[in-house]
Motif scaffolding. Sequence first.
Motif, short mmCIF file in Angstrom:
data_model
loop_
_atom_site.label_atom_id
_atom_site.label_comp_id
_atom_site.label_asym_id
_atom_site.label_seq_id
_atom_site.Cartn_x
_atom_site.Cartn_y
_atom_site.Cartn_z
N LEU A 175 0.84 -1.20 0.00
CA LEU A 175 0.00 0.00 0.00
C LEU A 175 0.87 1.25 0.00
CD1 LEU A 175 -2.58 1.67 0.31
CD2 LEU A 175 -2.49 1.20 2.77
N ALA A 176 1.88 1.28 0.87
CA ALA A 176 2.74 2.46 0.97
C ALA A 176 3.47 2.73 -0.34
CB ALA A 176 3.74 2.28 2.11
N ILE A 177 3.96 1.68 -0.98
CA ILE A 177 4.68 1.84 -2.26
C ILE A 177 3.72 2.35 -3.33
CG2 ILE A 177 5.82 0.55 -4.11
CD1 ILE A 177 7.00 -1.26 -1.86
N GLU A 178 2.53 1.76 -3.40
CA GLU A 178 1.54 2.19 -4.40
C GLU A 178 1.14 3.65 -4.21
OE1 GLU A 178 -0.11 0.72 -6.93
OE2 GLU A 178 0.68 -1.32 -6.82
N ALA A 179 1.03 4.07 -2.93
CA ALA A 179 0.60 5.44 -2.63
C ALA A 179 1.76 6.43 -2.62
CB ALA A 179 -0.12 5.47 -1.28
N GLY A 180 2.99 5.93 -2.65
CA GLY A 180 4.15 6.82 -2.63
C GLY A 180 4.36 7.51 -1.30
N PRO A 215 11.55 5.58 3.62
CA PRO A 215 11.05 5.89 2.27
C PRO A 215 10.76 4.61 1.49
CG PRO A 215 13.04 7.15 2.79
CD PRO A 215 12.91 6.11 3.85
N THR A 216 9.79 4.69 0.60
CA THR A 216 9.38 3.50 -0.15
C THR A 216 9.71 3.57 -1.64
OG1 THR A 216 7.16 4.43 -0.49
CG2 THR A 216 7.51 3.05 1.47
N THR A 217 10.21 4.70 -2.10
CA THR A 217 10.50 4.86 -3.53
C THR A 217 11.54 3.84 -3.97
OG1 THR A 217 10.06 7.23 -3.37
CG2 THR A 217 11.26 6.46 -5.32
N GLY A 218 11.23 3.11 -5.03
CA GLY A 218 12.17 2.16 -5.59
C GLY A 218 12.31 0.87 -4.81
N ARG A 219 11.46 0.66 -3.81
CA ARG A 219 11.56 -0.56 -2.98
C ARG A 219 10.57 -1.61 -3.45
NH1 ARG A 219 13.89 0.74 2.04
NH2 ARG A 219 14.12 -1.53 2.24
N SER A 220 10.89 -2.85 -3.23
CA SER A 220 9.92 -3.93 -3.46
C SER A 220 9.21 -4.19 -2.14
CB SER A 220 10.63 -5.20 -3.94
OG SER A 220 11.33 -5.82 -2.86
N PRO A 221 7.95 -4.64 -2.18
CA PRO A 221 7.20 -4.88 -0.93
C PRO A 221 7.89 -5.87 0.00
CG PRO A 221 5.70 -4.86 -2.79
CD PRO A 221 7.08 -4.83 -3.37
N ASP A 222 8.40 -6.96 -0.54
CA ASP A 222 9.03 -7.97 0.32
C ASP A 222 10.30 -7.45 0.97
OD1 ASP A 222 7.03 -9.75 -0.24
OD2 ASP A 222 8.13 -10.79 -1.83
N GLU A 223 11.10 -6.73 0.19
CA GLU A 223 12.34 -6.17 0.74
C GLU A 223 12.03 -5.15 1.84
OE1 GLU A 223 15.83 -3.03 -0.63
OE2 GLU A 223 14.09 -3.43 -1.91
#
Length: 260
Positions: A175-180, A215-223
Amino acid sequence: MAFLASLLHLLWMTVTVVPYTLAILIVRALGGHSRARYRIARAWLKLSVDAARWFIGIRTRVAGMEHLPTDPAQGVVLLVKHQSTYETFLMPAIMPRPLAYVFKRELLRIPFFGWSIGSLDMIHIDRGQRAEAFGKVLAQGRRLLAQGTWVIMFPEGTRAARGERGQYKSGGARLAIEAGVPVVPIAVTSAKVWPRKAFVKRPGTVDVSIGRAIPTTGRSPDELMREVEAWIEGEMRRLDPDAYAASGAPAHALPGRAER
């Protein structure tokens, strides 16, 4: 004595939830804003946390509030260790922004309490429909985060016993990655005083440690979730070393704390 104190606390919550729920329902019927309804609910949750201190002797010690974003428009996903019901009451009481829980829709059936949370702008899901449920989390979560509401999730999904680690799921990270938006990991030692599924609570101090926003930019959910899990579980061993004594995990220095 502990049984009586726990009973009094439960009775207090049972009685006081009624007028607060009625207030929420009235505000909703009159077209009141969701933030107004949230403030009423938060007031009851804070009173319930205070009542746990009055009746049982449960205190809270919080570290890391300075790690929370100060921009009122900044959305955040809070990923919290889940050991008891206590933190579900505590988080709205201590957080500086409105929170939206992701919770199973069965809770809506609870008289008064369920009616209250059903009247708030939160995300209730059917766990039996996993794909549909997560689509709802993404859609509503993005909307709430864009409004500056913080979404709170328990990555283990259910309460873990003291000293135990549940299976961390990546939904909050996704969710965090999708929402930035960033994620904030939070460790809570509530099982020391309020064990999972226990009626009898004990006096003592619940430590809450709030980590730095990741920060979540450029991250994969599992990582990303592996990083969150490592931080939370490391903090749990530091905050409650007796529960993890058998693992031999080292503790490190405790940061500055504020007692409530």
